[in-house]
Design a protein around this motif. Structure first.
Motif, short mmCIF file in Angstrom:
data_model
loop_
_atom_site.label_atom_id
_atom_site.label_comp_id
_atom_site.label_asym_id
_atom_site.label_seq_id
_atom_site.Cartn_x
_atom_site.Cartn_y
_atom_site.Cartn_z
N ASP A 106 -5.82 6.27 -9.82
CA ASP A 106 -7.05 5.98 -10.54
C ASP A 106 -7.95 5.10 -9.67
N ASP A 107 -9.15 4.85 -10.13
CA ASP A 107 -10.11 4.10 -9.32
C ASP A 107 -9.63 2.68 -9.03
N GLU A 108 -8.96 2.06 -10.02
CA GLU A 108 -8.49 0.68 -9.83
C GLU A 108 -7.45 0.61 -8.72
N ALA A 109 -6.46 1.50 -8.79
CA ALA A 109 -5.40 1.49 -7.79
C ALA A 109 -5.94 1.83 -6.41
N LEU A 110 -6.80 2.86 -6.34
CA LEU A 110 -7.34 3.28 -5.06
C LEU A 110 -8.22 2.18 -4.46
N GLY A 111 -8.96 1.48 -5.31
CA GLY A 111 -9.79 0.39 -4.83
C GLY A 111 -8.96 -0.75 -4.28
N LEU A 112 -7.86 -1.06 -4.97
CA LEU A 112 -6.96 -2.11 -4.51
C LEU A 112 -6.32 -1.75 -3.17
N MET A 113 -5.87 -0.50 -3.05
CA MET A 113 -5.26 -0.04 -1.81
C MET A 113 -6.28 -0.06 -0.67
N SER A 114 -7.49 0.43 -0.94
CA SER A 114 -8.52 0.46 0.09
C SER A 114 -8.89 -0.94 0.57
N ALA A 115 -8.94 -1.89 -0.37
CA ALA A 115 -9.27 -3.27 -0.02
C ALA A 115 -8.21 -3.85 0.91
N GLN A 116 -6.95 -3.57 0.64
CA GLN A 116 -5.87 -4.07 1.49
C GLN A 116 -5.95 -3.45 2.88
N VAL A 117 -6.25 -2.16 2.94
CA VAL A 117 -6.34 -1.49 4.24
C VAL A 117 -7.51 -2.06 5.04
N GLU A 118 -8.66 -2.23 4.37
CA GLU A 118 -9.84 -2.78 5.05
C GLU A 118 -9.62 -4.22 5.51
N ALA A 119 -8.75 -4.94 4.80
CA ALA A 119 -8.45 -6.32 5.17
C ALA A 119 -7.44 -6.41 6.32
N ILE A 154 7.94 0.53 7.87
CA ILE A 154 7.15 1.61 7.27
C ILE A 154 8.00 2.84 7.02
N TRP A 155 8.92 3.15 7.92
CA TRP A 155 9.70 4.37 7.82
C TRP A 155 10.43 4.53 6.49
N VAL A 162 0.84 -1.19 0.00
CA VAL A 162 0.00 0.00 0.00
C VAL A 162 0.88 1.25 0.00
N LEU A 163 1.90 1.24 0.84
CA LEU A 163 2.81 2.38 0.92
C LEU A 163 3.61 2.54 -0.36
N ARG A 164 4.05 1.43 -0.92
CA ARG A 164 4.83 1.49 -2.16
C ARG A 164 3.99 2.04 -3.30
N MET A 165 2.74 1.65 -3.37
CA MET A 165 1.87 2.15 -4.43
C MET A 165 1.68 3.65 -4.29
N ALA A 166 1.48 4.12 -3.07
CA ALA A 166 1.32 5.56 -2.84
C ALA A 166 2.59 6.31 -3.22
N LYS A 210 1.10 13.74 -3.35
CA LYS A 210 0.38 12.65 -4.02
C LYS A 210 0.41 11.38 -3.17
N MET A 211 1.53 11.16 -2.50
CA MET A 211 1.62 9.97 -1.63
C MET A 211 0.65 10.09 -0.46
N PHE A 212 0.75 11.21 0.27
CA PHE A 212 -0.05 11.34 1.48
C PHE A 212 -1.53 11.53 1.14
N GLY A 213 -1.81 12.13 -0.01
CA GLY A 213 -3.20 12.22 -0.44
C GLY A 213 -3.78 10.85 -0.74
N ALA A 214 -3.01 9.99 -1.41
CA ALA A 214 -3.47 8.64 -1.72
C ALA A 214 -3.64 7.82 -0.44
N LEU A 215 -2.70 7.94 0.48
CA LEU A 215 -2.80 7.21 1.74
C LEU A 215 -4.04 7.64 2.52
N ARG A 216 -4.36 8.92 2.45
CA ARG A 216 -5.55 9.40 3.15
C ARG A 216 -6.81 8.86 2.48
N GLU A 217 -6.85 8.89 1.16
CA GLU A 217 -8.05 8.45 0.45
C GLU A 217 -8.36 6.99 0.68
#
Length: 285
Positions: free
Chosen positions: A36-49, A60-61, A21-25, A75-82
């Motif tokens: 995009d929606d695909e990447a954000l959906g994949l990241m969100s699914a991993q976080v929810e799991a 993480i550091w 998730v961090l690497r993608m961001a 862009k990284m921190f925005g994606a992590l927040r979303e």
């Protein structure tokens, strides 16, 4: 969005899904694109799991450092927040989004959005890690300011200091990152208020900031303050006059004899002379 500049979801695959998730961001920060929606959906699914649950701060550091040193760290921190990851990785930082901060026009800004803009200003200046880290965390004491006082943040320094220290301890952040973050927390707003009409306080400020003993840290603080200033709406790319003023004061102190009985007074007198010359040069011909 141009798919050629968009991180591929295949890049998301990692041994540890939380680090993925961090690497993608980070890839979005490197490519300066939005998820995009695909990447954000994949990241969100991993976080929810619960993928981030098993990731250690020491793992993480390095990923946070990679992202924050990219050309577009926002862009990284925005994606992590979303995707919800920021609340798990950096809850102290996530908490400042939605909190108002005084500005010019408009009269208030969102502290979280302001922080993202300040990080991108630091990237434009090729600022080192301590500067970018300070901009990331220096306002975390404002997240729970009393609502009746907003957008003013009374005693945020007292609330922020232990939070910055705890965050640095959690990630084992380098000492120079911690020191500059704490210095910025305590001094950035004071630097914004510095005036050429008050040579004595300026001399005391330079000494307090370590300008004569740790000049590298002093200049890094000036970069922090400049990025914070330019992050406000309509200021991007502007020169930061307070830093220029303190540079003039710092240079004026070079003539002070190191053996002077009262160095603070001697420095104040040297600064006063420089500021008087500056005021005369500002007068119209």
């Amino acid at each position: 969005m141009d798919s050629r500049s968009t991180p591929n979801s295949a890049d998301f695959i990692q041994t540890h899904p939380g680090l993925g998730v961090l690497r993608m961001a980070t890839l979005f920060a490197e490519s300066q694109t939005d998820p995009d929606d695909e990447a954000l959906g994949l990241m969100s699914a991993q976080v929810e799991a619960g993928a981030l649950g098993g990731a250690e701060p020491s793992e993480i550091w390095p990923e946070l450092v990679r992202g924050i040193m990219c050309p577009a760290p926002s862009k990284m921190f925005g994606a992590l927040r979303e995707c919800g990851a920021l609340f798990q990785v950096l809850p102290e930082v996530a908490a400042i989004f939605g909190v108002p901060q005084l500005s010019d026009e408009p009269a208030q800004v969102d502290l979280g959005e302001h922080m993202l803009q300040a990080l991108d200003e630091a990237a434009l200046r090729n600022a080192p890690l301590p500067v970018r880290f300070a901009l990331l965390v220096m306002n975390i004491g404002k997240s729970d300011s009393p609502r009746e006082h907003l957008p003013v943040h009374y005693k945020h320094i007292e609330r922020g200091r232990p939070r910055v220290e705890a965050l640095c301890a959690r990630f084992e952040a380098p000492e120079d990152c911690k020191e500059l973050a704490l210095l910025a927390l305590a001094e950035c707003e004071r630097v914004h208020r510095v005036s050429k009409m008050r040579a004595g306080p300026v001399a005391a400020m330079l000494e307090r900031l370590g300008a004569f003993s740790t000049s590298e840290q002093f200049h890094q603080l000036m970069t922090v303050c400049a990025c914070d200033f330019c992050a406000h709406p309509g200021r991007s790319g502007q020169s930061y006059q307070k830093s220029a003023l303190l540079d003039i004061a710092f240079e004026a102190c070079a003539e002070v004899d190191n053996a002077a009985d009262d160095q603070t007074m001697a420095r104040a007198e040297a600064i006063a002379r420089a500021f008087r010359s500056l005021r005369w040069s500002d007068e119209p011909a």
